[in-house]
Design an enzyme around this catalytic site. Structure first.
Site, PDB file in Angstrom:
ATOM      1  N   THR A   1      -8.109   6.537  -6.135  1.00  0.00           N
ATOM      2  CA  THR A   1      -6.984   5.971  -6.871  1.00  0.00           C
ATOM      3  C   THR A   1      -6.210   5.180  -5.790  1.00  0.00           C
ATOM      4  OG1 THR A   1      -5.776   8.122  -6.923  1.00  0.00           O
ATOM      5  CG2 THR A   1      -7.404   7.186  -8.831  1.00  0.00           C
TER       6      THR A   1
ATOM      7  N   GLY B   1     -13.626   8.432  -7.792  1.00  0.00           N
ATOM      8  CA  GLY B   1     -12.322   8.581  -8.382  1.00  0.00           C
ATOM      9  C   GLY B   1     -11.539   8.408  -7.355  1.00  0.00           C
TER      10      GLY B   1
ATOM     11  N   HIS C   1      -8.393  14.905   1.219  1.00  0.00           N
ATOM     12  CA  HIS C   1      -7.831  15.986   0.516  1.00  0.00           C
ATOM     13  C   HIS C   1      -8.116  17.297   1.088  1.00  0.00           C
ATOM     14  CE1 HIS C   1      -6.946  13.708  -3.512  1.00  0.00           C
ATOM     15  NE2 HIS C   1      -7.966  13.129  -2.964  1.00  0.00           N
TER      16      HIS C   1
ATOM     17  N   CYS D   1       0.815  -1.265  -0.101  1.00  0.00           N
ATOM     18  CA  CYS D   1      -0.118   0.083   0.065  1.00  0.00           C
ATOM     19  C   CYS D   1       0.965   1.165   0.014  1.00  0.00           C
ATOM     20  CB  CYS D   1      -0.918  -0.128   1.330  1.00  0.00           C
ATOM     21  SG  CYS D   1      -1.778   1.533   1.417  1.00  0.00           S
TER      22      CYS D   1
ATOM     23  N   ASN E   1     -12.511  10.941  -1.542  1.00  0.00           N
ATOM     24  CA  ASN E   1     -13.157  10.004  -2.687  1.00  0.00           C
ATOM     25  C   ASN E   1     -13.133   8.730  -1.992  1.00  0.00           C
ATOM     26  OD1 ASN E   1     -13.267  12.420  -4.031  1.00  0.00           O
ATOM     27  ND2 ASN E   1     -10.958  12.146  -4.700  1.00  0.00           N
TER      28      ASN E   1
ATOM     29  N   HIS F   1      -7.859   8.562   2.712  1.00  0.00           N
ATOM     30  CA  HIS F   1      -7.184  10.046   2.681  1.00  0.00           C
ATOM     31  C   HIS F   1      -8.039  11.202   2.475  1.00  0.00           C
ATOM     32  CE1 HIS F   1      -6.996   8.158  -1.468  1.00  0.00           C
ATOM     33  NE2 HIS F   1      -7.158   9.270  -1.807  1.00  0.00           N
TER      34      HIS F   1
ATOM     35  N   HIS G   1      -3.769   1.666   8.579  1.00  0.00           N
ATOM     36  CA  HIS G   1      -4.422   1.136   7.161  1.00  0.00           C
ATOM     37  C   HIS G   1      -5.853   1.000   7.297  1.00  0.00           C
ATOM     38  CE1 HIS G   1      -4.787  -0.040   3.085  1.00  0.00           C
ATOM     39  NE2 HIS G   1      -5.631  -0.776   3.484  1.00  0.00           N
TER      40      HIS G   1
ATOM     41  N   HIS H   1      -6.269   3.467   0.671  1.00  0.00           N
ATOM     42  CA  HIS H   1      -5.715   3.955   1.889  1.00  0.00           C
ATOM     43  C   HIS H   1      -6.608   5.295   2.214  1.00  0.00           C
ATOM     44  CE1 HIS H   1      -2.743   4.146   5.180  1.00  0.00           C
ATOM     45  NE2 HIS H   1      -3.190   5.071   5.515  1.00  0.00           N
TER      46      HIS H   1
ATOM     47  N   CYS I   1       0.480   3.275   3.252  1.00  0.00           N
ATOM     48  CA  CYS I   1       1.279   2.581   4.230  1.00  0.00           C
ATOM     49  C   CYS I   1       2.826   3.015   4.071  1.00  0.00           C
ATOM     50  CB  CYS I   1       1.011   1.313   4.528  1.00  0.00           C
ATOM     51  SG  CYS I   1      -0.712   1.074   5.027  1.00  0.00           S
TER      52      CYS I   1
END
Ligand code: 5GP
Ligand code: ZN
Length: 112
Positions: A93, A91, A100, A3, A85, A98, A45, A96, A6
């Site tokens: 990609t 979207g 924005h 990952c 997302n 996250h 994770h 893991h 990670c």
């Protein structure tokens, strides 16, 4: 586990860190979509927002505390957006969790 985030959290892959503590890491997005574009991730994770449970949801509150702190530190008084997302149509990609954090331009609404 293979990952990317990670590995970034573990320091195995370098990143432009803007904040770190025991639970989370925030670093500059490699392909910024705004003058300020940071990713805030849990070090643990979690595959996506779709995998949040009563057991792991505390990290989400902590991530938003970090976002508010970063907004003050980086003087984002004109506004900022925090978005995650989840899944293919949204979207996502990197699998893991996250968030924005975007700022520094008019972001528009609704998103494309
Ligand atoms: P997603 O498309 O899953 O919502 O967001 C993944 C984000 O990770 C994208 O904005 C992409 O630019 C960023 N990203 C992908 N690989 C890397 C990397 O190796 N380093 C950094 N800093 N950001 C990355
Ligand atoms: Zn991971």
């Amino acid at each position: 586990m293979d990952c990317l985030f990670c590995k970034i959290a573990a320091g195995e892959i370098p990143s432009a860190k803007v904040y770190e503590d025991e639970q989370v890491l925030a670093f500059k997005d490699i392909e910024p979509q705004a003058p300020f574009h940071v990713l805030i991730i849990p070090k643990e994770h979690i595959a996506s927002a779709g995998e949040i449970t009563p057991e792991n949801s505390g990290i989400v509150a902590h991530i938003f505390e970090v976002a508010a702190t970063l907004a003050k530190e980086h003087k984002l008084a004109d506004g900022f957006r925090v978005v995650t997302n989840c899944g293919e149509q949204a979207g996502q990609t990197v699998q893991h969790l996250h968030f924005h954090m975007l700022a520094g331009r008019n972001l528009g609404w609704p998103p494309g």
